[in-house]
Write a protein that holds these residues in place. Structure first.
Motif, PDB file in Angstrom:
ATOM      1  N   ALA A   1       0.840  -1.202   0.000  1.00  0.00           N
ATOM      2  CA  ALA A   1       0.000   0.000   0.000  1.00  0.00           C
ATOM      3  C   ALA A   1       0.876   1.254   0.000  1.00  0.00           C
ATOM      4  CB  ALA A   1      -0.919  -0.014   1.219  1.00  0.00           C
ATOM      5  N   LEU A   2       1.931   1.209   0.815  1.00  0.00           N
ATOM      6  CA  LEU A   2       2.846   2.362   0.884  1.00  0.00           C
ATOM      7  C   LEU A   2       3.534   2.590  -0.464  1.00  0.00           C
ATOM      8  CD1 LEU A   2       4.349   1.800   4.450  1.00  0.00           C
ATOM      9  CD2 LEU A   2       3.215   3.892   3.657  1.00  0.00           C
ATOM     10  N   MET A   3       3.933   1.485  -1.110  1.00  0.00           N
ATOM     11  CA  MET A   3       4.576   1.612  -2.428  1.00  0.00           C
ATOM     12  C   MET A   3       3.607   2.231  -3.442  1.00  0.00           C
ATOM     13  SD  MET A   3       6.451  -2.069  -2.270  1.00  0.00           S
ATOM     14  CE  MET A   3       6.867  -2.338  -3.984  1.00  0.00           C
TER      15      MET A   3
ATOM     16  N   PHE B   1       9.036   3.448   4.041  1.00  0.00           N
ATOM     17  CA  PHE B   1       8.184   4.419   3.342  1.00  0.00           C
ATOM     18  C   PHE B   1       7.242   5.098   4.331  1.00  0.00           C
ATOM     19  CE2 PHE B   1       8.871   1.109   0.056  1.00  0.00           C
ATOM     20  CZ  PHE B   1       9.393   1.893  -0.959  1.00  0.00           C
ATOM     21  N   SER B   2       6.733   6.261   3.958  1.00  0.00           N
ATOM     22  CA  SER B   2       5.587   6.823   4.673  1.00  0.00           C
ATOM     23  C   SER B   2       4.860   7.722   3.694  1.00  0.00           C
ATOM     24  CB  SER B   2       6.022   7.585   5.921  1.00  0.00           C
ATOM     25  OG  SER B   2       6.450   8.880   5.572  1.00  0.00           O
ATOM     26  N   SER B   3       3.554   7.856   3.859  1.00  0.00           N
ATOM     27  CA  SER B   3       2.777   8.640   2.905  1.00  0.00           C
ATOM     28  C   SER B   3       1.527   9.201   3.557  1.00  0.00           C
ATOM     29  CB  SER B   3       2.392   7.751   1.720  1.00  0.00           C
ATOM     30  OG  SER B   3       1.421   8.412   0.941  1.00  0.00           O
ATOM     31  N   ALA B   4       1.207  10.435   3.177  1.00  0.00           N
ATOM     32  CA  ALA B   4      -0.006  11.075   3.686  1.00  0.00           C
ATOM     33  C   ALA B   4      -1.239  10.482   3.014  1.00  0.00           C
ATOM     34  CB  ALA B   4       0.063  12.573   3.414  1.00  0.00           C
TER      35      ALA B   4
ATOM     36  N   ASN C   1       0.875  -3.953  -7.329  1.00  0.00           N
ATOM     37  CA  ASN C   1       0.350  -4.135  -8.686  1.00  0.00           C
ATOM     38  C   ASN C   1      -1.159  -4.341  -8.689  1.00  0.00           C
ATOM     39  OD1 ASN C   1       2.785  -3.789  -9.958  1.00  0.00           O
ATOM     40  ND2 ASN C   1       3.341  -5.956  -9.815  1.00  0.00           N
ATOM     41  N   ALA C   2      -1.669  -4.992  -7.664  1.00  0.00           N
ATOM     42  CA  ALA C   2      -3.115  -5.186  -7.554  1.00  0.00           C
ATOM     43  C   ALA C   2      -3.805  -3.833  -7.420  1.00  0.00           C
ATOM     44  CB  ALA C   2      -3.429  -6.071  -6.357  1.00  0.00           C
ATOM     45  N   LEU C   3      -3.231  -2.963  -6.607  1.00  0.00           N
ATOM     46  CA  LEU C   3      -3.812  -1.626  -6.425  1.00  0.00           C
ATOM     47  C   LEU C   3      -3.753  -0.833  -7.733  1.00  0.00           C
ATOM     48  CD1 LEU C   3      -2.319  -0.957  -2.879  1.00  0.00           C
ATOM     49  CD2 LEU C   3      -4.773  -1.074  -3.420  1.00  0.00           C
TER      50      LEU C   3
ATOM     51  N   CYS D   1       3.223   6.011  -2.453  1.00  0.00           N
ATOM     52  CA  CYS D   1       4.425   6.814  -2.712  1.00  0.00           C
ATOM     53  C   CYS D   1       4.767   6.883  -4.199  1.00  0.00           C
ATOM     54  CB  CYS D   1       5.621   6.239  -1.960  1.00  0.00           C
ATOM     55  SG  CYS D   1       5.431   6.348  -0.178  1.00  0.00           S
ATOM     56  N   GLN D   2       4.695   5.721  -4.870  1.00  0.00           N
ATOM     57  CA  GLN D   2       5.168   5.668  -6.257  1.00  0.00           C
ATOM     58  C   GLN D   2       4.093   6.036  -7.281  1.00  0.00           C
ATOM     59  OE1 GLN D   2       6.617   1.652  -6.501  1.00  0.00           O
ATOM     60  NE2 GLN D   2       8.180   1.976  -4.942  1.00  0.00           N
ATOM     61  N   HIS D   3       2.819   5.819  -6.923  1.00  0.00           N
ATOM     62  CA  HIS D   3       1.771   6.023  -7.931  1.00  0.00           C
ATOM     63  C   HIS D   3       0.628   6.930  -7.468  1.00  0.00           C
ATOM     64  CE1 HIS D   3       3.689   2.928 -10.358  1.00  0.00           C
ATOM     65  NE2 HIS D   3       3.856   2.263  -9.232  1.00  0.00           N
TER      66      HIS D   3
END
Lengths: 335, 335
Positions: free
Chosen positions: B22-24, B51-54, B311-313, B27-29
């Motif tokens: 989920a973090l990837m 990782f961390s993400s808002a 990839n599922a997300l 952050c990446q997409h």
């Protein structure tokens, strides 16, 4: 001396490869082969070959079944086809088995009509040996019956267990039922019915549902399924193996460096890939028996090479030597 | 901003890999992910990650469904499981899709119960993308329905064609029906009934029966089959690819020279094999949509890694962006 009839006219490369395969089986393995088909064409191929053997006989059949004919049509006309003459040789005990790479549907229909089913067998089934990490697994039905009842699958199991035991030399062969999951709650209507029936067979080494991965791992010696599913399984295996090699090539050609690597790798891998190809090549493995008839008949791939024909004759010879048919008759009609 | 609910507790490596995936994705997409599950456990994993993400939210679910529970049991008790809370978020339009690597049967049952089927859809189906030599092919049903009627398969076709068109961007997608041979005389009772029904759909680009080899060659964009056959096909493909590599290793270890060749070959082939593995790895390809419900839900493999979850997300995001659900509703309920 074991004598086997070979349909010389059946298959994509007939009669050339068939005649060559018969000569190889005769010269290298001492199998007595009756080549059945157009005598002139067969003689022509026999003269062209670098082999020759006194173990080869020719039985003339004026006609043969084309690959695009309807199976039922070919029977109705009652022509003297190579398949019909071959089966009559078996019926009259002139040979111990029949091998054909011709029209599978017509061959199965004619076999059933001429040889008759064994008592208690409702539907004959095609049994094949699937390569596994441990060796091989007998799988049936591979395509003779697209719509099956549960009783058919139980009969397939009985024949498959015997085949694995007598011909493949497996002691107390383990049996699996192909399904979409291992848990008893899985399966479809048919497999659930079969599960119930198999509860009444404590004498069998039944392990329950198996998935494709279990087959490849070699978890069971015999696996049963209906012919529609079995045929799709078989064709998926065959075509995926060749697709994998094509994909390796495709991936390798994306970059010049990997194209070079492919070249070097392929050179180094040559023997490895050759052996692997052989394990997955069903034409090499020979022929698949159609079990449940009063006679031994073997179905080959339409694209059979001389090597495949030779191996098919060897596979047939093995069952004849082990008196598999007598054991099968005994199993279904104990005296 | 696209917001997707992820069942943080489902799968063999949950919650660790789920949270990481989920973090990837965030952050990446730039995907807004709602992690649904045990809040404490999720927070712990969030803190551990590099990782961390808002873009990450957490929705607490006190319970989750174990992989060995019965699908029906898990529904009857009506516990606040991560699957149930995720689906309620979708039902209340707080998110645009739900992704789960948890108990597939329970996830499908809960999805159908909470989201409801679309009108005219008798059975929702799992659709997956099968890699081919030309790209990929949408195949359904991959296992949601083990016993199908012909009308179900026609509905699968309609949904699959739309999915291939809208999400996979194929123009006038060609459709095939998986069978044991290409000739119209082949097939089983079910496929023959489906053939008849498809005659009334001249607006579809229906090419007839297809075999496994046709799928791998990329002959069709969409292929339909019942869920029992589809699931066995999928599992055969998955396990055969890994078996092939094991067999290469096994063959190579038979001789010291080929062991050396394997080492050198593997080194040279590394990228090639890696790419190939990726094409055949369904966990990498992401998730398979369960089509036919009033909401977008995605089924992942139980063994999903963080990469697979990411990839599922992404796969789910693609359908949301293309407004696939609206198009599907329109298709089945034209205004």
């Amino acid at each position: 001396m074991i004598k086997i009839a070979l349909d010389a006219m059946g298959g994509d490369y007939a009669p050339r490869e068939n005649v060559e395969g018969a000569l190889m089986a005769a010269c290298q393995h001492g199998i007595h082969v009756v080549l059945v088909g157009d005598e002139k064409k067969i003689q022509k191929e026999l003269h062209k070959s670098r082999f020759s053997s006194a173990l080869i006989e020719v039985a003339h059949a004026p006609d043969h079944i084309g690959m695009h004919e309807k199976a039922t049509e070919s029977l109705r006309t009652n022509r003297n086809t190579s398949i019909k003459i071959s089966l009559e040789l078996l019926q009259n005990q002139k040979v111990s088995a029949v091998v054909s790479a011709g029209h599978t549907g017509a061959f199965m229909a004619a076999s059933t009509l001429i040889l008759k089913r064994l008592p208690e067998i409702e539907r004959p089934a095609i049994a094949g040996c699937i390569p596994t990490l441990k060796g091989s697994c007998v799988m049936l039905d591979l395509g003779a019956n697209v719509d099956c009842r549960s009783s058919h699958l139980v009969q397939f199991a009985r024949m498959g267990i015997l085949y694995a035991n007598i011909v493949e030399k497996k002691t107390n062969p383990s049996l699996g039922l192909l399904s979409n999951g291992e848990e008893a709650s899985k399966g479809n209507e048919l497999t659930r019915e079969v599960q119930e029936l198999l509860k009444n067979k404590p004498e069998w080494n039944y392990v329950g549902y198996v998935e494709s991965k279990d087959i490849f791992k070699g978890k069971v010696d015999v696996v049963i399924c209906d012919g529609f599913v079995g045929n799709i399984f078989l064709k998926t295996v065959e075509s995926l193996v060749s697709t994998t090699f094509l994909l390796i090539r495709q991936e390798a050609h994306k970059k010049p460096l990997s194209r070079l690597a492919l070249g070097i790798g392929a050179y180094l891998f040559k023997d490895v890939l050759k052996n692997l190809g052989r394990r997955f090549d069903y034409t090499q493995h020979g022929a698949a028996p159609l079990l449940g008839l009063n006679g031994l008949v073997y179905v080959c791939h339409g694209r059979s090479s001389s090597m495949a024909i030779k191996n098919a004759l060897l596979t047939a010879k093995k069952s004849v030597e082990e008196k598999f048919l007598d054991r099968l008759k005994q199993e279904f009609h104990p005296v």
